[in-house]
Design an enzyme around this catalytic site. Sequence first.
Site, mmCIF file in Angstrom:
data_model
loop_
_atom_site.group_PDB
_atom_site.id
_atom_site.type_symbol
_atom_site.label_atom_id
_atom_site.label_comp_id
_atom_site.label_asym_id
_atom_site.label_seq_id
_atom_site.Cartn_x
_atom_site.Cartn_y
_atom_site.Cartn_z
ATOM 1 N N ARG A 163 0.844 -1.210 0.000
ATOM 2 C CA ARG A 163 0.000 0.000 0.000
ATOM 3 C C ARG A 163 0.871 1.250 0.000
ATOM 4 O O ARG A 163 0.591 2.230 -0.673
ATOM 5 C CB ARG A 163 -0.957 0.029 1.199
ATOM 6 C CG ARG A 163 -1.615 1.408 1.380
ATOM 7 C CD ARG A 163 -2.888 1.400 2.207
ATOM 8 N NE ARG A 163 -2.777 0.636 3.439
ATOM 9 C CZ ARG A 163 -2.066 1.002 4.516
ATOM 10 N NH1 ARG A 163 -1.397 2.137 4.529
ATOM 11 N NH2 ARG A 163 -2.015 0.229 5.580
ATOM 12 N N TYR B 90 -15.699 16.900 -16.202
ATOM 13 C CA TYR B 90 -16.032 15.464 -16.307
ATOM 14 C C TYR B 90 -17.124 15.116 -15.290
ATOM 15 O O TYR B 90 -17.046 15.525 -14.121
ATOM 16 C CB TYR B 90 -14.762 14.642 -16.049
ATOM 17 C CG TYR B 90 -14.999 13.155 -15.994
ATOM 18 C CD1 TYR B 90 -15.256 12.439 -17.162
ATOM 19 C CD2 TYR B 90 -14.990 12.472 -14.793
ATOM 20 C CE1 TYR B 90 -15.484 11.072 -17.116
ATOM 21 C CE2 TYR B 90 -15.214 11.102 -14.740
ATOM 22 C CZ TYR B 90 -15.461 10.406 -15.910
ATOM 23 O OH TYR B 90 -15.692 9.058 -15.864
ATOM 24 N N ASP C 275 -6.657 18.345 -15.131
ATOM 25 C CA ASP C 275 -6.991 16.985 -15.555
ATOM 26 C C ASP C 275 -6.543 16.871 -17.012
ATOM 27 O O ASP C 275 -7.155 17.445 -17.904
ATOM 28 C CB ASP C 275 -8.503 16.765 -15.405
ATOM 29 C CG ASP C 275 -8.937 15.348 -15.781
ATOM 30 O OD1 ASP C 275 -8.202 14.683 -16.542
ATOM 31 O OD2 ASP C 275 -10.020 14.922 -15.329
ATOM 32 N N LYS D 209 -7.441 5.837 -19.751
ATOM 33 C CA LYS D 209 -7.643 6.333 -21.100
ATOM 34 C C LYS D 209 -6.344 6.228 -21.915
ATOM 35 O O LYS D 209 -5.845 5.143 -22.069
ATOM 36 C CB LYS D 209 -8.191 7.757 -21.020
ATOM 37 C CG LYS D 209 -9.302 7.940 -19.950
ATOM 38 C CD LYS D 209 -10.583 7.166 -20.244
ATOM 39 C CE LYS D 209 -11.543 7.103 -19.049
ATOM 40 N NZ LYS D 209 -11.928 8.381 -18.481
HETATM 41 C C1 LIG Z 1 -12.459 8.834 -17.199
HETATM 42 C C2 LIG Z 1 -12.127 10.177 -16.696
HETATM 43 C C3 LIG Z 1 -11.970 10.433 -15.311
HETATM 44 C C4 LIG Z 1 -12.214 9.359 -14.264
HETATM 45 O O1 LIG Z 1 -11.338 8.286 -14.392
HETATM 46 P P1 LIG Z 1 -11.675 6.767 -13.955
HETATM 47 O O2 LIG Z 1 -10.437 6.048 -14.327
HETATM 48 O O3 LIG Z 1 -12.891 6.354 -14.753
HETATM 49 O O4 LIG Z 1 -11.965 6.767 -12.494
HETATM 50 C C5 LIG Z 1 -11.610 11.703 -14.927
HETATM 51 N N1 LIG Z 1 -11.437 12.701 -15.835
HETATM 52 C C6 LIG Z 1 -11.596 12.497 -17.152
HETATM 53 C C7 LIG Z 1 -11.390 13.638 -18.094
HETATM 54 C C8 LIG Z 1 -11.947 11.243 -17.637
HETATM 55 O O5 LIG Z 1 -12.125 11.048 -18.952
#
Ligand SMILES: *Cc1c(COP(=O)(O)O)cnc(C)c1O
Length: 388
Positions: free
Chosen positions: A55, A107, A179, A204
């Site tokens: 962890r 998001y 982000d 992603k």
């Molecule tokens: C998918 C996404 C998230 C959240 O990520 P997870 O891996 O699904 O928890 C946050 N910000 C953006 C822009 C995203 O596309």
Amino acid sequence: MSAPDSARSLHFETTCVHTGVDKDPGFLSAITPIYPTSTFRWDDLIHNRGFDYTRSGNPTRRALEENIAALEGGIDCRATCTGMSAITSVMYLFAPGDHIIAPADIYGGTFRLFHNILEPMGYKFSFVDMIDAENVKRAVTPATKGIWIETPSNPLLRVTDIQAIVEIAKGCGATTIADNTFLSPYLQRPLDLGVDVVMHSTTKYLNGHSDVVGGAIITKHKPHAERVGYVVNALGTACSPFDAWLVLRGIKTLGPRMEAHQRGAQAVAEFLAQHPKVEKVYYPGLSDHPQHALAKRQQKGFGAMLSFDVKGTRADAERFLTGTKLAQLAESLGGVESLISYPETMSHASMTAEARRKAGISERTIRVSIGIEHPDDLIADFKQALER
Ligand SMILES: *Cc1c(COP(=O)(O)O)cnc(C)c1O
């Protein structure tokens, strides 16, 4: 602990392949091994080999963290089990009573966390249209401690001027967090533009193969790095060694993948823009996109997310969405395979219909994540789905 300085002198694609890799002093394996262990033996009561409990730290995860820190140009990174756990962890840079300015078209999952979980706990948020930086300036209060940036936005690919927001944050002493999920560090490096902290859903583009969920937080100031490291261990939001290994594996091809992704996106966007059944295309790579010049200035490319409105009604959108043969109707983005989705009932279903209309999302809006298939095959698929 931080990204090796030697990585800085290497080109991005080389850093993707090599940074954080040599983690096997025993056998010198060419690829970072997975250390699927919860705990590590101590040599005596004082000494261990740098890791004591997974962890808190694990060599495979540390390899990924060194790699991503180098890609974003940060001093440290923490890899988490989802993008949302990265956001949850990074919000511990703030405390109840603090005011945070965030984009109105943030998001959906981030909005849910901020509005439904953190607001009732005493955090204050203003959700503003960040396309005009003046809106951010107007929202600043004496309690403003953070400004959240997400560009390009989801699903309409609106581009925020990162440097303009950073200037406002500096003026009021607020921490900026970006982000960077939609572009990846290959196409946009917010820390270079003055942002303090970057986060990712590695689900992603960084992993890129739609086979893992994960997140990352990249810091560039020591106090932030220490706080985030402490919080991720305290909350228990770190990712598993196996997931870390998968993301590290995916990142090796990030550069070539992003090139292939955006080659396809540009071709599909141009095809859609001239198609008689399409009303409007949202893609920063088209010269008539309202922030085309800004995107060109602050990004290294236009990415592979695009949206479009079909002409007609919801039924026309549905005919396309259920008619493609290559592109799959599914949520998420950033994988090698193309995905299409319907914000109205999928990614943006948690918004009210009124809020969706206000944000510019209609019943005819379709979101596309372009994969790395040959552009001609994607265009043929989209053409038959539009014309059937
Ligand atoms: C998918 C996404 C998230 C959240 O990520 P997870 O891996 O699904 O928890 C946050 N910000 C953006 C822009 C995203 O596309």
